[in-house]
Design a protein around this motif. Structure first.
Motif, PDB file in Angstrom:
ATOM      1  N   VAL A  35      -7.257  -5.516   6.961  1.00 18.16           N
ATOM      2  CA  VAL A  35      -6.241  -6.100   7.827  1.00 18.16           C
ATOM      3  C   VAL A  35      -4.882  -5.947   7.164  1.00 18.16           C
ATOM      4  O   VAL A  35      -3.900  -5.629   7.813  1.00 18.16           O
ATOM      5  CB  VAL A  35      -6.558  -7.579   8.157  1.00 18.16           C
ATOM      6  N   ASN A  36      -4.825  -6.175   5.853  1.00 16.96           N
ATOM      7  CA  ASN A  36      -3.598  -5.938   5.100  1.00 16.96           C
ATOM      8  C   ASN A  36      -2.420  -6.684   5.744  1.00 16.96           C
ATOM      9  O   ASN A  36      -1.318  -6.165   5.837  1.00 16.96           O
ATOM     10  CB  ASN A  36      -3.341  -4.422   5.046  1.00 16.96           C
ATOM     11  N   GLY A  37      -2.696  -7.896   6.174  1.00 19.33           N
ATOM     12  CA  GLY A  37      -1.741  -8.646   6.970  1.00 19.33           C
ATOM     13  C   GLY A  37      -0.638  -9.369   6.214  1.00 19.33           C
ATOM     14  O   GLY A  37       0.288  -9.875   6.835  1.00 19.33           O
ATOM     15  N   LEU A  38      -0.735  -9.400   4.915  1.00 21.37           N
ATOM     16  CA  LEU A  38       0.258 -10.125   4.122  1.00 21.37           C
ATOM     17  C   LEU A  38       1.055  -9.157   3.260  1.00 21.37           C
ATOM     18  O   LEU A  38       0.510  -8.156   2.768  1.00 21.37           O
ATOM     19  CB  LEU A  38      -0.430 -11.160   3.226  1.00 21.37           C
ATOM     20  N   ASP A  39       2.299  -9.479   3.037  1.00 22.20           N
ATOM     21  CA  ASP A  39       3.121  -8.629   2.191  1.00 22.20           C
ATOM     22  C   ASP A  39       2.508  -8.490   0.798  1.00 22.20           C
ATOM     23  O   ASP A  39       2.553  -7.416   0.200  1.00 22.20           O
ATOM     24  CB  ASP A  39       4.551  -9.175   2.096  1.00 22.20           C
ATOM     25  N   VAL A  40       1.883  -9.544   0.297  1.00 23.97           N
ATOM     26  CA  VAL A  40       1.287  -9.499  -1.035  1.00 23.97           C
ATOM     27  C   VAL A  40       0.147  -8.479  -1.094  1.00 23.97           C
ATOM     28  O   VAL A  40      -0.016  -7.791  -2.116  1.00 23.97           O
ATOM     29  CB  VAL A  40       0.835 -10.904  -1.505  1.00 23.97           C
ATOM     30  N   THR A  41      -0.629  -8.322  -0.031  1.00 19.01           N
ATOM     31  CA  THR A  41      -1.714  -7.335  -0.056  1.00 19.01           C
ATOM     32  C   THR A  41      -1.140  -5.918   0.027  1.00 19.01           C
ATOM     33  O   THR A  41      -1.616  -5.010  -0.653  1.00 19.01           O
ATOM     34  CB  THR A  41      -2.734  -7.559   1.074  1.00 19.01           C
ATOM     35  N   ARG A  42      -0.107  -5.751   0.822  1.00 21.96           N
ATOM     36  CA  ARG A  42       0.534  -4.427   0.916  1.00 21.96           C
ATOM     37  C   ARG A  42       1.159  -4.044  -0.421  1.00 21.96           C
ATOM     38  O   ARG A  42       1.079  -2.891  -0.850  1.00 21.96           O
ATOM     39  CB  ARG A  42       1.582  -4.447   2.029  1.00 21.96           C
ATOM     40  N   SER A  43       1.771  -5.017  -1.085  1.00 26.71           N
ATOM     41  CA  SER A  43       2.334  -4.768  -2.414  1.00 26.71           C
ATOM     42  C   SER A  43       1.241  -4.374  -3.400  1.00 26.71           C
ATOM     43  O   SER A  43       1.454  -3.533  -4.280  1.00 26.71           O
ATOM     44  CB  SER A  43       3.056  -6.015  -2.933  1.00 26.71           C
ATOM     45  N   GLY A  44       0.075  -4.983  -3.248  1.00 25.68           N
ATOM     46  CA  GLY A  44      -1.059  -4.647  -4.113  1.00 25.68           C
ATOM     47  C   GLY A  44      -1.487  -3.196  -3.977  1.00 25.68           C
ATOM     48  O   GLY A  44      -1.779  -2.521  -4.974  1.00 25.68           O
ATOM     49  N   TRP A  45      -1.517  -2.690  -2.742  1.00 24.28           N
ATOM     50  CA  TRP A  45      -1.868  -1.271  -2.535  1.00 24.28           C
ATOM     51  C   TRP A  45      -0.787  -0.366  -3.124  1.00 24.28           C
ATOM     52  O   TRP A  45      -1.095   0.640  -3.769  1.00 24.28           O
ATOM     53  CB  TRP A  45      -2.065  -0.959  -1.053  1.00 24.28           C
ATOM     54  N   ARG A  46       0.478  -0.732  -2.915  1.00 19.29           N
ATOM     55  CA  ARG A  46       1.562   0.090  -3.477  1.00 19.29           C
ATOM     56  C   ARG A  46       1.490   0.108  -5.007  1.00 19.29           C
ATOM     57  O   ARG A  46       1.691   1.150  -5.642  1.00 19.29           O
ATOM     58  CB  ARG A  46       2.922  -0.421  -2.998  1.00 19.29           C
ATOM     59  N   LYS A  47       1.185  -1.039  -5.608  1.00 21.41           N
ATOM     60  CA  LYS A  47       1.061  -1.116  -7.060  1.00 21.41           C
ATOM     61  C   LYS A  47      -0.117  -0.266  -7.545  1.00 21.41           C
ATOM     62  O   LYS A  47      -0.014   0.430  -8.568  1.00 21.41           O
ATOM     63  CB  LYS A  47       0.880  -2.579  -7.497  1.00 21.41           C
ATOM     64  N   ALA A  48      -1.232  -0.301  -6.826  1.00 22.12           N
ATOM     65  CA  ALA A  48      -2.397   0.520  -7.202  1.00 22.12           C
ATOM     66  C   ALA A  48      -2.028   1.997  -7.197  1.00 22.12           C
ATOM     67  O   ALA A  48      -2.384   2.739  -8.127  1.00 22.12           O
ATOM     68  CB  ALA A  48      -3.566   0.247  -6.258  1.00 22.12           C
ATOM     69  N   ALA A  49      -1.312   2.438  -6.169  1.00 27.54           N
ATOM     70  CA  ALA A  49      -0.894   3.841  -6.091  1.00 27.54           C
ATOM     71  C   ALA A  49       0.052   4.179  -7.240  1.00 27.54           C
ATOM     72  O   ALA A  49      -0.098   5.223  -7.897  1.00 27.54           O
ATOM     73  CB  ALA A  49      -0.229   4.125  -4.742  1.00 27.54           C
ATOM     74  N   LEU A  50       1.004   3.302  -7.497  1.00 24.33           N
ATOM     75  CA  LEU A  50       1.971   3.523  -8.572  1.00 24.33           C
ATOM     76  C   LEU A  50       1.260   3.639  -9.922  1.00 24.33           C
ATOM     77  O   LEU A  50       1.525   4.557 -10.708  1.00 24.33           O
ATOM     78  CB  LEU A  50       2.995   2.386  -8.597  1.00 24.33           C
ATOM     79  N   GLU A  51       0.340   2.715 -10.191  1.00 25.16           N
ATOM     80  CA  GLU A  51      -0.383   2.720 -11.466  1.00 25.16           C
ATOM     81  C   GLU A  51      -1.273   3.948 -11.618  1.00 25.16           C
ATOM     82  O   GLU A  51      -1.531   4.406 -12.727  1.00 25.16           O
ATOM     83  CB  GLU A  51      -1.194   1.436 -11.628  1.00 25.16           C
ATOM     84  N   ALA A  52      -1.749   4.483 -10.498  1.00 29.91           N
ATOM     85  CA  ALA A  52      -2.579   5.692 -10.542  1.00 29.91           C
ATOM     86  C   ALA A  52      -1.732   6.963 -10.511  1.00 29.91           C
ATOM     87  O   ALA A  52      -2.261   8.064 -10.646  1.00 29.91           O
ATOM     88  CB  ALA A  52      -3.569   5.681  -9.375  1.00 29.91           C
ATOM     89  N   GLY A  53      -0.428   6.789 -10.291  1.00 30.92           N
ATOM     90  CA  GLY A  53       0.470   7.939 -10.280  1.00 30.92           C
ATOM     91  C   GLY A  53       0.350   8.813  -9.046  1.00 30.92           C
ATOM     92  O   GLY A  53       0.518  10.029  -9.124  1.00 30.92           O
ATOM     93  N   VAL A  54       0.054   8.187  -7.898  1.00 27.57           N
ATOM     94  CA  VAL A  54      -0.097   8.954  -6.662  1.00 27.57           C
ATOM     95  C   VAL A  54       0.808   8.398  -5.565  1.00 27.57           C
ATOM     96  O   VAL A  54       1.322   7.284  -5.661  1.00 27.57           O
ATOM     97  CB  VAL A  54      -1.564   8.955  -6.149  1.00 27.57           C
ATOM     98  N   GLN A  55       0.942   9.176  -4.541  1.00 26.81           N
ATOM     99  CA  GLN A  55       1.729   8.780  -3.372  1.00 26.81           C
ATOM    100  C   GLN A  55       0.896   7.848  -2.488  1.00 26.81           C
ATOM    101  O   GLN A  55      -0.324   7.973  -2.421  1.00 26.81           O
ATOM    102  CB  GLN A  55       2.104  10.037  -2.591  1.00 26.81           C
ATOM    103  N   ILE A  56       1.574   6.938  -1.800  1.00 27.08           N
ATOM    104  CA  ILE A  56       0.913   6.071  -0.829  1.00 27.08           C
ATOM    105  C   ILE A  56       1.474   6.344   0.552  1.00 27.08           C
ATOM    106  O   ILE A  56       2.672   6.576   0.714  1.00 27.08           O
ATOM    107  CB  ILE A  56       1.054   4.566  -1.185  1.00 27.08           C
TER     108      ILE A  56
END
Length: 177
Positions: free
Chosen positions: A75-96
């Motif tokens: 659902v990714n309905g909260l800004d905090v969950t969306r930030s979590g996905w962006r952080k995961a991509a950043l830490e893995a060094g990939v585009q989101i």
């Protein structure tokens, strides 16, 4: 690349995300599956809070670091969950690529909610009332919005794939193999 879906229940996220993952030969990661597995392992009915999302971010990073494309379905309905996905991509060094599915036709959306059958053992599906009352933060990040009200799954997936950045050569080779 991490492709992170979001949208209210009944907008078509799971069907679209699974179809896209199959088309891209990507890792498919569904938060509902993780959450249900966590709940099943607990006997006391404790609220699991963000555990499903936290597990999802970790599994996504593992696969992204292996050079795999990950399609995340939640659902990714909260800004905090969306930030979590962006952080995961950043830490893995990939585009989101963030994708929000909506269903602009209220009648169609309600019918989808009311006709759904659980496909995960023990998973309790939301009611129309709970979907309407659900907290859903406005998106502040750049993302693709796709209305599924009057489109086939194939049309939605085509719209998304047309907007995806080019996949790295390794991913293209993997898809052709």
């Amino acid at each position: 690349m991490l492709i992170a879906f979001g949208g209210l229940p009944g907008t078509g996220k799971t069907t679209v995300a699974q179809t896209l993952a199959r088309k891209l030969a990507a890792v498919y990661l569904r938060i509902d599956t993780l959450e249900q597995a966590i709940i099943a392992g607990m006997d006391d009915g404790t609220d699991i809070g963000p555990a499903g999302y936290l597990a999802g971010y970790a599994v996504a990073k593992d696969n992204l670091r292996l050079g795999l494309t990950v399609v995340a379905d939640s659902v990714n309905g909260l800004d905090v969950t969306r930030s979590g996905w962006r952080k995961a991509a950043l830490e893995a060094g990939v585009q989101i690529v963030e994708i929000e599915l909506i269903c602009s036709d209220t009648t169609v959306h309600r019918l989808r909610i009311e006709a759904r059958q659980a496909d995960i053992p023990g998973h309790k599906l939301p009611t129309w009332k709970s979907v309407q009352e659900r907290r859903y933060d406005a998106w502040e990040s750049e993302h693709l919005v796709v209305d599924t009200a009057n489109c086939s799954i194939e049309q939605v997936v085509e719209t998304i794939t047309d907007r995806l950045p080019m996949l790295p050569p390794a991913a293209t080779k993997r898809q052709l193999a």
